[in-house]
Scaffold this motif. Structure first.
Motif, mmCIF file in Angstrom:
data_model
loop_
_atom_site.group_PDB
_atom_site.id
_atom_site.type_symbol
_atom_site.label_atom_id
_atom_site.label_comp_id
_atom_site.label_asym_id
_atom_site.label_seq_id
_atom_site.Cartn_x
_atom_site.Cartn_y
_atom_site.Cartn_z
ATOM 1 N N ARG A 181 0.807 -1.369 -0.109
ATOM 2 C CA ARG A 181 -0.107 -0.023 0.179
ATOM 3 C C ARG A 181 0.852 1.201 0.009
ATOM 4 N NH1 ARG A 181 -4.342 0.087 -1.921
ATOM 5 N NH2 ARG A 181 -5.411 -1.680 -0.822
ATOM 6 N N ALA A 226 -6.737 4.249 4.275
ATOM 7 C CA ALA A 226 -7.085 3.602 5.624
ATOM 8 C C ALA A 226 -6.285 2.241 6.071
ATOM 9 C CB ALA A 226 -8.752 3.232 5.691
ATOM 10 N N SER A 227 -5.060 2.473 6.496
ATOM 11 C CA SER A 227 -4.124 1.464 6.513
ATOM 12 C C SER A 227 -3.182 1.475 7.862
ATOM 13 C CB SER A 227 -3.128 1.372 5.326
ATOM 14 O OG SER A 227 -2.117 0.597 5.702
ATOM 15 N N GLY A 228 -3.533 0.809 8.856
ATOM 16 C CA GLY A 228 -2.543 0.855 9.991
ATOM 17 C C GLY A 228 -0.915 1.026 9.597
ATOM 18 N N LEU A 229 -0.716 0.322 8.450
ATOM 19 C CA LEU A 229 0.805 0.245 8.185
ATOM 20 C C LEU A 229 1.120 1.560 7.653
ATOM 21 C CD1 LEU A 229 2.003 -2.637 5.618
ATOM 22 C CD2 LEU A 229 2.538 -0.111 5.261
ATOM 23 N N TYR A 279 -2.290 -9.955 -5.277
ATOM 24 C CA TYR A 279 -2.934 -9.023 -3.833
ATOM 25 C C TYR A 279 -3.916 -9.763 -3.643
ATOM 26 C CZ TYR A 279 -5.279 -5.335 -1.579
ATOM 27 O OH TYR A 279 -5.916 -4.542 -0.398
ATOM 28 N N TRP A 322 -3.924 -13.986 4.418
ATOM 29 C CA TRP A 322 -4.791 -13.215 5.297
ATOM 30 C C TRP A 322 -5.553 -14.019 6.191
ATOM 31 C CZ3 TRP A 322 -4.791 -8.337 6.906
ATOM 32 C CH2 TRP A 322 -5.916 -7.629 7.493
ATOM 33 N N ASP A 346 4.901 -6.543 5.717
ATOM 34 C CA ASP A 346 3.964 -7.358 5.656
ATOM 35 C C ASP A 346 3.837 -8.565 4.807
ATOM 36 O OD1 ASP A 346 1.501 -7.531 7.156
ATOM 37 O OD2 ASP A 346 0.386 -5.868 6.553
ATOM 38 N N TYR A 347 2.655 -9.012 4.944
ATOM 39 C CA TYR A 347 2.517 -10.409 4.372
ATOM 40 C C TYR A 347 2.514 -10.408 2.521
ATOM 41 C CZ TYR A 347 -2.358 -8.837 3.964
ATOM 42 O OH TYR A 347 -3.425 -7.955 3.643
ATOM 43 N N HIS A 353 2.775 -7.440 9.959
ATOM 44 C CA HIS A 353 1.860 -6.703 10.521
ATOM 45 C C HIS A 353 0.610 -7.332 11.245
ATOM 46 C CE1 HIS A 353 3.233 -2.554 9.728
ATOM 47 N NE2 HIS A 353 3.947 -3.259 8.834
ATOM 48 N N ILE A 354 0.487 -8.446 10.580
ATOM 49 C CA ILE A 354 -0.722 -9.659 11.156
ATOM 50 C C ILE A 354 -0.139 -10.600 11.729
ATOM 51 C CG2 ILE A 354 -2.019 -8.740 9.034
ATOM 52 C CD1 ILE A 354 -1.427 -11.652 7.791
ATOM 53 N N ARG A 409 -11.534 -0.804 8.221
ATOM 54 C CA ARG A 409 -11.959 -1.148 6.984
ATOM 55 C C ARG A 409 -13.010 -2.238 7.172
ATOM 56 N NH1 ARG A 409 -8.735 -4.140 5.206
ATOM 57 N NH2 ARG A 409 -7.718 -4.747 7.129
ATOM 58 N N THR A 467 -13.190 -2.242 1.602
ATOM 59 C CA THR A 467 -11.925 -2.906 1.248
ATOM 60 C C THR A 467 -11.880 -4.269 0.463
ATOM 61 O OG1 THR A 467 -9.937 -3.455 2.328
ATOM 62 C CG2 THR A 467 -11.730 -4.013 3.382
ATOM 63 N N ARG A 468 -10.972 -4.395 -0.417
ATOM 64 C CA ARG A 468 -10.952 -5.749 -1.115
ATOM 65 C C ARG A 468 -12.290 -6.147 -1.594
ATOM 66 N NH1 ARG A 468 -7.048 -7.933 3.783
ATOM 67 N NH2 ARG A 468 -5.587 -6.259 3.838
HETATM 68 O O1 F6P Z 1 -2.921 -5.331 8.997
HETATM 69 C C1 F6P Z 1 -2.170 -5.499 7.842
HETATM 70 C C2 F6P Z 1 -2.500 -4.423 6.871
HETATM 71 O O2 F6P Z 1 -1.502 -4.153 6.325
HETATM 72 C C3 F6P Z 1 -2.739 -3.072 7.832
HETATM 73 O O3 F6P Z 1 -1.429 -2.618 7.693
HETATM 74 C C4 F6P Z 1 -3.767 -2.384 6.996
HETATM 75 O O4 F6P Z 1 -4.425 -1.844 7.755
HETATM 76 C C5 F6P Z 1 -4.238 -3.217 6.081
HETATM 77 O O5 F6P Z 1 -3.616 -4.589 6.203
HETATM 78 C C6 F6P Z 1 -4.124 -2.852 4.653
HETATM 79 O O6 F6P Z 1 -4.845 -3.534 3.794
HETATM 80 P P1 F6P Z 1 -4.832 -3.119 2.362
HETATM 81 O O7 F6P Z 1 -3.717 -2.423 2.151
HETATM 82 O O8 F6P Z 1 -5.115 -4.226 1.647
HETATM 83 O O9 F6P Z 1 -6.049 -2.000 2.129
#
Ligand code: F6P
Length: 750
Positions: A263, A281-284, A343, A352, A398-399, A422-423, A534, A571-572
């Motif tokens: 992201r 909207a991503s914690g990362l 992805y 995930w 991340d994964y 991150h997960i 999300r 999301t997704r």
């Molecule tokens: O928790 C893993 C993570 O990468 C978070 O950092 C983030 O909130 C989320 O997944 C983002 O997901 P995506 O990038 O798929 O919208």
């Protein structure tokens, strides 16, 4: 062994050279000795028969001379005897006289010695003048066979070569033995010298004089790297962007920072004629963006916005943040097919659900895996292309990039690779269902440091490695060693920036309360709970709606006085499980609203759209409680953001025990999100909580997030990386110093 060869081979070569150069000289010397010996013998023979032969010659007794010659030449080394008349003619000779041999040059008063070739060997002819008182009777010629002396010379040469070879081996053996003893003593001396530092409490000892200087230097360096001291210092420090920058400058001077994530931190989208910048909207992104702003460098990410391509330069670079550029964003382009397989497929339908274990079945397709491998390689190539030095600091996120650490390691062996997952990481039984479990583990073990949010996830990872790979695990040090490399596996609970930039310019709490109630058409007097996520099935959104239902069912006094405002960014959405999650949540919300709603009031307001961070912070400030009911979450930064937004020390956090953050925010009301009745009770308690208790709890939680902020998170990893880099440098130096004494099996690692 390598060193033994390095030493012994040249020694043997030198000895062989000596043998090669000296053997012909010695052999020549020996031949000369033999020849002198033979000449002496000839003289003796002549002295013993001189008178007899002279008498017989004077008496002209030919037959007696022949007989005499025949008898004397029975000696095997005396080949032949002959008599040469003064006119140089051979008058008498023993039967053994060589046919090709004539009379040698004349001996005038002194004997004449000549070496002559004969068939397969050589002969020595010694001519002695015969006669006395000026009476010339000719020369008595004594012929000796010299080939035996040549044979002896050759035998001697052989013995000499064998002797020198044995001597060489003996010298090599003795030297190696001495070197081994010296090396052992040296290493013991170094260890002894360093022991007080390594052991910590051991009394100081004086190192051996020979290594005192080296030991002093190493001690100083190791003191600098003392782990507990480093960490306690880290805890005392007020962590902010400046501290992080200073840390980079002092501990990792010149280190080039490269962040890799799927992201991107800034997405450019086109809407008609205008381009909008969106922060996802991503914690990362929430966590990494302030860090990259502080450290500078390059962030490599997927360019997913509709106007991303038109906003980059020819190197696919754009300077961000747009309002005050601090680092370079490098966008990587993915085809629909790549995006689908890597992805949506492998990352989000495979890994995930595999890692979250919320009873959504992971789907693994070989075609997705192929895309995942290809995209990881594409990003690894981008890292290599962006790296300006051979040893950058690569922060892999991340994964989405489990294989990338190993791929980068192969191309940039000197890189310090910090990977953060991150997960959650599941236990080995669950992880074992992944068809590419070995490849994923191997890929991650390309990292120098591998971080998880909790110790529990670190242990699960080490157990998985133990189960599926040939690997040396050190649980005390929390390391996994494979292929000559060690990876440190550590918990680093992620956090948010402090103070949060989204707080800047926020209205006061009463203003936010009023604004939000106005904006979302809520009754101005309702107590407000907020949820911000999300639309993901791991977040337990429908479960918290059920908890609201339970609350209203068991505590009807809240009907008309309480509302849950749920913000959920889609999301997704192309994945069925996500569409179902949204549909289910909407259905539950509708059901609860139908059951308890009244004209002008409804218990659940569900807003399914993206909100920018500032809007989210306004919501947090307007709320009486915040609900985080994740069914499983690595950390969950919404909880920390809620706490950060409440500079009035108010508001209650209701928090799932299955979110990593529940290990840190102990003053929250901890709930089991699968138990909606208990969650309803927790909400009831939160709504009734006295102000003083709310303040105390919030105060403690804010202190923790302020101290353990995102700069602390990054700082600890960078300190660890700096320590490992220094340790590696010291080890390299020790290897260099001890190399002449060391038999090394494997290579070093970073
Ligand atoms: O928790 C893993 C993570 O990468 C978070 O950092 C983030 O909130 C989320 O997944 C983002 O997901 P995506 O990038 O798929 O919208």
């Amino acid at each position: 062994m390598r060193m033994a060869l390095r030493f012994i081979v040249p020694l043997l070569l030198v000895l062989a050279g000596i043998a090669w150069a000296t053997t012909p000289i010695l052999s020549d010397l020996i031949q000369r000795w033999f020849r002198a010996d033979v000449e002496l013998r000839a003289q003796l023979v002549f002295d013993s028969i001189n008178d007899t032969v002279a008498r017989e010659v004077k008496e002209s007794d030919g037959p007696r001379i022949d007989l005499l010659f025949q008898r004397i030449t029975r000696d095997e080394r005396l080949l032949a005897l002959g008599l040469c008349a003064p006119n140089g003619r051979l008058t008498h000779r023993s039967p053994s006289w060589p046919k090709t041999l004539g009379c040698p040059p004349r001996a005038l008063r002194v004997p004449a010695f000549t070496v002559a070739a004969r068939g397969d060997g050589t002969v020595l002819t010694a001519a002695f003048p015969l006669g006395e008182d000026g009476n010339d009777l000719g020369d008595l010629v004594i012929v000796h066979d010299l080939s035996f002396s040549e044979r002896r010379g050759a035998t001697l040469e052989r013995y000499l070569t064998v002797f020198l070879a044995l001597l060489g081996v003996l010298i090599a053996g003795v030297t190696v033995a001495v070197a081994l003893v010296m090396r052992r003593n040296w290493v013991q001396a170094v260890r002894k010298g360093l022991a007080p530092v390594v052991a910590g409490d051991a009394p100081e000892r004086t190192p051996e004089p020979a290594i005192a200087g080296l030991v002093a230097e190493m001690r100083e360096m190791l003191r600098d790297l003392d782990v507990p001291r480093g960490i306690s210092e880290a805890i005392r420090v007020d962590w902010n962007p400046d501290t992080l920058q200073n840390l980079l400058k002092s501990e990792l001077p010149g280190a080039e920072v490269i962040v890799v994530s799927n992201r991107e931190p800034y997405i450019h989208n086109r809407e008609g004629d205008t381009i909008h910048v969106q922060r996802p909207a991503s914690g990362l992104v929430t966590a990494l963006e302030p860090i990259t702003r502080a450290c500078g460098g390059t962030w490599i990410a997927h360019g997913s916005g509709s106007a991303d391509a038109e906003t980059v330069d020819r190197q696919d670079h754009i300077q961000v943040p747009p309002e005050a550029p601090a680092y370079t964003l490098r966008r990587v382009w993915l085809s629909d097919e790549e995006q689908e397989g890597y992805y949506y497929g492998l990352a989000n339908e495979g890994l995930w659900p595999l890692c979250h274990i919320v009873f959504v079945r992971p789907t693994f397709r070989a075609s997705d895996w192929e895309q995942y491998v290809a995209v990881n390689r594409k990003f690894a190539e981008a890292v290599v292309a962006e790296a300006k030095s051979p040893n950058p600091l690569v922060l892999v996120q991340d994964y989405h990039f489990a294989l990338l650490p190993q791929m980068v390691r192969e191309r940039l062996p000197g890189a310090t690779i910090i990977t953060f997952w991150h997960i959650p990481w599941p236990n080995p039984e669950v992880f074992g269902i992944c068809p590419w479990r070995e490849e994923i583990l191997q890929g991650l073990l390309g990292s120098t440091i591998l971080g998880f949010h909790t110790q529990f996830h670190c242990l699960n990872f080490l157990d998985s490695v133990d189960r599926f790979l040939e690997c040396r695990i050190d649980r005390e040090q929390s390391t996994a060693r494979t292929g000559g490399r060690t990876t440190l596996v550590r918990p680093y609970p992620i956090s948010i920036e402090w103070p949060p930039s989204a707080l800047v310019g926020q209205p006061s709490v009463p203003e936010c309360r009023a604004k939000v109630r106005r904006d979302y058409e809520l009754d101005p007097n309702v107590l407000l709970a907020v949820g911000v996520e999300r639309f993901d099935y791991t977040k337990g959104i429908a479960d918290r709606f059920r908890a609201v239902e339970n609350l209203l069912e068991h505590h009807p006094e809240w009907i008309g006085r309480f509302t849950l405002l749920q913000i959920a960014a889609p999301t997704r959405s192309s994945l069925p499980a996500y569409r179902q999650t949204q549909a289910e949540a909407e259905a539950v919300a509708t059901g609860v609203n139908q059951r308890f709603g009244r004209p002008g009031w409804w218990p659940i307001a569900l807003v399914a759209r993206h909100h920018e961070p500032e809007q989210v912070f306004t919501l947090f400030r307007a709320a009486d409680l915040c609900l985080v009911s994740s069914l499983h979450d690595g950390m969950n930064l919404v909880a920390k953001e809620f706490v950060a937004a409440r500079d009035d020390d108010d508001g209650v956090l209701v928090l799932s025990s299955f979110a990593g953050v529940s290990r840190e925010l102990l003053e929250a009301l901890i709930v089991n999100p699968y138990d909606s009745s208990a969650m309803g009770e927790a909400m009831h308690r939160a709504l009734l909580m006295p102000r003083e208790q709310r303040r105390d709890r919030m105060h403690l939680m804010r202190a923790l997030v302020a101290e353990h902020n995102i700069y602390f998170w990054a700082g600890r990893m960078l300190l660890e990386a700096a320590r490992l880099r220094k340790r590696q440098r010291i080890q390299d130096q020790i290897v260099q110093v001890t190399a002449p004494f060391t038999w090394r099996r494997g290579g070093g690692s970073r």
